[in-house]
Design a protein around this motif. Sequence first.
Motif, PDB file in Angstrom:
ATOM      1  N   LEU A 139     -18.365   7.923  28.932  1.00 25.52           N
ATOM      2  CA  LEU A 139     -18.128   9.255  28.106  1.00 25.52           C
ATOM      3  C   LEU A 139     -17.143   8.305  26.790  1.00 25.52           C
ATOM      4  N   VAL A 140     -17.474   8.884  25.507  1.00 25.13           N
ATOM      5  CA  VAL A 140     -16.705   8.216  24.201  1.00 25.13           C
ATOM      6  C   VAL A 140     -16.270   9.671  23.705  1.00 25.13           C
ATOM      7  N   LYS A 141     -14.794   9.915  23.529  1.00 23.17           N
ATOM      8  CA  LYS A 141     -14.327  10.979  22.659  1.00 23.17           C
ATOM      9  C   LYS A 141     -13.578  10.545  21.624  1.00 23.17           C
ATOM     10  N   GLU A 142     -13.316  11.469  20.512  1.00 22.93           N
ATOM     11  CA  GLU A 142     -12.638  11.183  19.541  1.00 22.93           C
ATOM     12  C   GLU A 142     -11.512  12.279  19.362  1.00 22.93           C
ATOM     13  N   ALA A 143     -10.426  12.058  18.445  1.00 18.88           N
ATOM     14  CA  ALA A 143      -9.421  12.786  18.218  1.00 18.88           C
ATOM     15  C   ALA A 143      -8.910  12.433  16.605  1.00 18.88           C
ATOM     16  N   ILE A 144      -8.854  13.552  15.919  1.00 19.40           N
ATOM     17  CA  ILE A 144      -8.561  13.370  14.500  1.00 19.40           C
ATOM     18  C   ILE A 144      -7.242  14.105  14.272  1.00 19.40           C
ATOM     19  N   SER A 145      -6.223  13.713  13.380  1.00 22.23           N
ATOM     20  CA  SER A 145      -5.129  14.422  13.233  1.00 22.23           C
ATOM     21  C   SER A 145      -5.313  15.575  12.112  1.00 22.23           C
ATOM     22  N   LYS A 146      -4.392  16.767  12.214  1.00 21.27           N
ATOM     23  CA  LYS A 146      -4.635  17.876  11.598  1.00 21.27           C
ATOM     24  C   LYS A 146      -4.853  17.350  10.058  1.00 21.27           C
ATOM     25  N   ASP A 147      -4.332  16.665   9.423  1.00 18.58           N
ATOM     26  CA  ASP A 147      -4.370  16.153   8.028  1.00 18.58           C
ATOM     27  C   ASP A 147      -5.317  15.285   7.704  1.00 18.58           C
ATOM     28  N   LYS A 148      -6.299  14.850   8.834  1.00 21.51           N
ATOM     29  CA  LYS A 148      -7.401  13.884   8.694  1.00 21.51           C
ATOM     30  C   LYS A 148      -7.055  12.509   8.179  1.00 21.51           C
ATOM     31  N   LYS A 149      -5.929  12.027   8.281  1.00 20.76           N
ATOM     32  CA  LYS A 149      -5.618  10.893   7.739  1.00 20.76           C
ATOM     33  C   LYS A 149      -5.446   9.654   9.187  1.00 20.76           C
ATOM     34  N   GLN A 150      -5.485  10.207  10.122  1.00 21.64           N
ATOM     35  CA  GLN A 150      -5.684   9.382  11.237  1.00 21.64           C
ATOM     36  C   GLN A 150      -6.965   9.737  12.336  1.00 21.64           C
ATOM     37  N   GLY A 151      -7.502   8.735  12.877  1.00 24.40           N
ATOM     38  CA  GLY A 151      -8.447   9.189  13.819  1.00 24.40           C
ATOM     39  C   GLY A 151      -8.409   7.991  14.955  1.00 24.40           C
ATOM     40  N   ALA A 152      -8.984   8.332  16.192  1.00 20.43           N
ATOM     41  CA  ALA A 152      -8.997   7.603  17.213  1.00 20.43           C
ATOM     42  C   ALA A 152     -10.142   7.860  18.144  1.00 20.43           C
ATOM     43  N   ILE A 153     -10.838   6.838  18.686  1.00 24.11           N
ATOM     44  CA  ILE A 153     -12.046   6.954  19.770  1.00 24.11           C
ATOM     45  C   ILE A 153     -11.728   6.176  20.706  1.00 24.11           C
ATOM     46  N   VAL A 154     -12.119   6.864  21.832  1.00 23.02           N
ATOM     47  CA  VAL A 154     -11.743   6.016  23.223  1.00 23.02           C
ATOM     48  C   VAL A 154     -13.022   6.196  24.132  1.00 23.02           C
ATOM     49  N   GLU A 155     -13.295   5.141  24.710  1.00 26.42           N
ATOM     50  CA  GLU A 155     -14.429   4.824  25.706  1.00 26.42           C
ATOM     51  C   GLU A 155     -13.763   4.656  27.123  1.00 26.42           C
ATOM     52  N   VAL A 156     -14.382   5.482  28.120  1.00 21.19           N
ATOM     53  CA  VAL A 156     -14.094   5.322  29.533  1.00 21.19           C
ATOM     54  C   VAL A 156     -15.494   5.468  30.196  1.00 21.19           C
ATOM     55  N   ASN A 157     -15.591   4.281  30.862  1.00 23.85           N
ATOM     56  CA  ASN A 157     -16.897   4.071  31.726  1.00 23.85           C
ATOM     57  C   ASN A 157     -16.786   4.791  33.182  1.00 23.85           C
ATOM     58  N   SER A 158     -17.950   5.121  33.683  1.00 20.07           N
ATOM     59  CA  SER A 158     -18.095   5.674  34.945  1.00 20.07           C
ATOM     60  C   SER A 158     -19.274   4.865  35.493  1.00 20.07           C
ATOM     61  N   GLU A 159     -19.645   5.177  37.010  1.00 18.89           N
ATOM     62  CA  GLU A 159     -20.769   4.542  37.597  1.00 18.89           C
ATOM     63  C   GLU A 159     -21.940   5.040  37.278  1.00 18.89           C
ATOM     64  N   THR A 160     -21.931   6.650  37.261  1.00 18.74           N
ATOM     65  CA  THR A 160     -23.088   7.359  36.996  1.00 18.74           C
ATOM     66  C   THR A 160     -22.956   8.465  35.846  1.00 18.74           C
ATOM     67  N   ASP A 161     -23.941   8.828  35.235  1.00 12.35           N
ATOM     68  CA  ASP A 161     -24.101   9.829  34.329  1.00 12.35           C
ATOM     69  C   ASP A 161     -23.744  11.351  34.506  1.00 12.35           C
ATOM     70  N   PHE A 162     -23.687  11.491  35.997  1.00 12.60           N
ATOM     71  CA  PHE A 162     -23.413  12.840  36.722  1.00 12.60           C
ATOM     72  C   PHE A 162     -21.718  12.772  36.601  1.00 12.60           C
ATOM     73  N   VAL A 163     -21.013  11.798  36.679  1.00  9.76           N
ATOM     74  CA  VAL A 163     -19.670  11.774  36.878  1.00  9.76           C
ATOM     75  C   VAL A 163     -19.190  11.947  35.469  1.00  9.76           C
ATOM     76  N   ALA A 164     -19.944  11.367  34.387  1.00 10.05           N
ATOM     77  CA  ALA A 164     -19.575  11.404  32.989  1.00 10.05           C
ATOM     78  C   ALA A 164     -19.486  12.960  32.616  1.00 10.05           C
TER      79      ALA A 164
END
Length: 307
Positions: A60-85
Amino acid sequence: MAVTAAMVKELRERTGAGMVDCKNVLVEVDGDIERAIEVLREKGLAKAAKKAGRVAAEGLVKEAISKDKKQGAIVEVNSETDFVAKNEQFINFVTQVADMVLENDVKTIEELKELPWAEDKNKTVGDILTEKISVIGENLTLRRFIKMSTTGTIVAYTHGGGKIVSMVEMDGEGPKVEEVGKNIAMQVAASNPQFLSKSDVSEETIAKEKEILLTQALNENATAAKPKPENIIEKMVEGRLGKELFKEICLLEQDYVKEPSITVEKYVVQELKSKDAIKSFVRFEAGEGIEKKAENFAEEVAKQING
């Protein structure tokens, strides 16, 4: 016997158990690492280590953006199966990690793993990851992250519930900039460009692609009913570079997905009156580049049944 940081580190690496659990067990067994491993196994805290060799190619890949939209982050965490994702525990974990990347200044995965967990300062991100592996029952990998900062506006787009996340840094602020940014983020997710503009493409990349196209053209010419002169072939290759290579790998040169009759650059100029409105972009796709192990499902079930 005094328990040292080196001992805790060794036990953690050998078992995959959390830092706090390793320290507590070492104290309990007076620093005997082999006995500590047995105790951790008895308590089920070394369960994660047995899964460390499995290929985690989903996720799964997730993003987070600050309230003022001046900063953003993306993170990827992997699993063995799509079911767990799609598991709620897993989704919440990845979401929280994205928030922590946004809120902290970390440069590497190791630094991120050592951050105190937001909901329990006695544990780290790495400790919580190990716990999730034990509870969920699959190998999970904190693979990569990125943090963007701007004086303009950060906009993100998520596709497929977290299969792909793209993030775009736009010049300027306001609803119109955000609208265009969202459309550009969708373009990035769909078309996966490697560069912003032609000027960003290295001479090495162009030379390599030109060599490939030239070989293709010469091979075609060799079997043609009416072969063309070499200087004509070279002009054809130059034309292909513009029509094929740059349109494929350069965001501004691509056909705009919502209106293919114009390029992305023309769309941005049309809407924001500036060809420099897009400052940068990034795209994460879950499992991208990870070699997935081919499994025969019937054989895998048989293996589990037969122990």
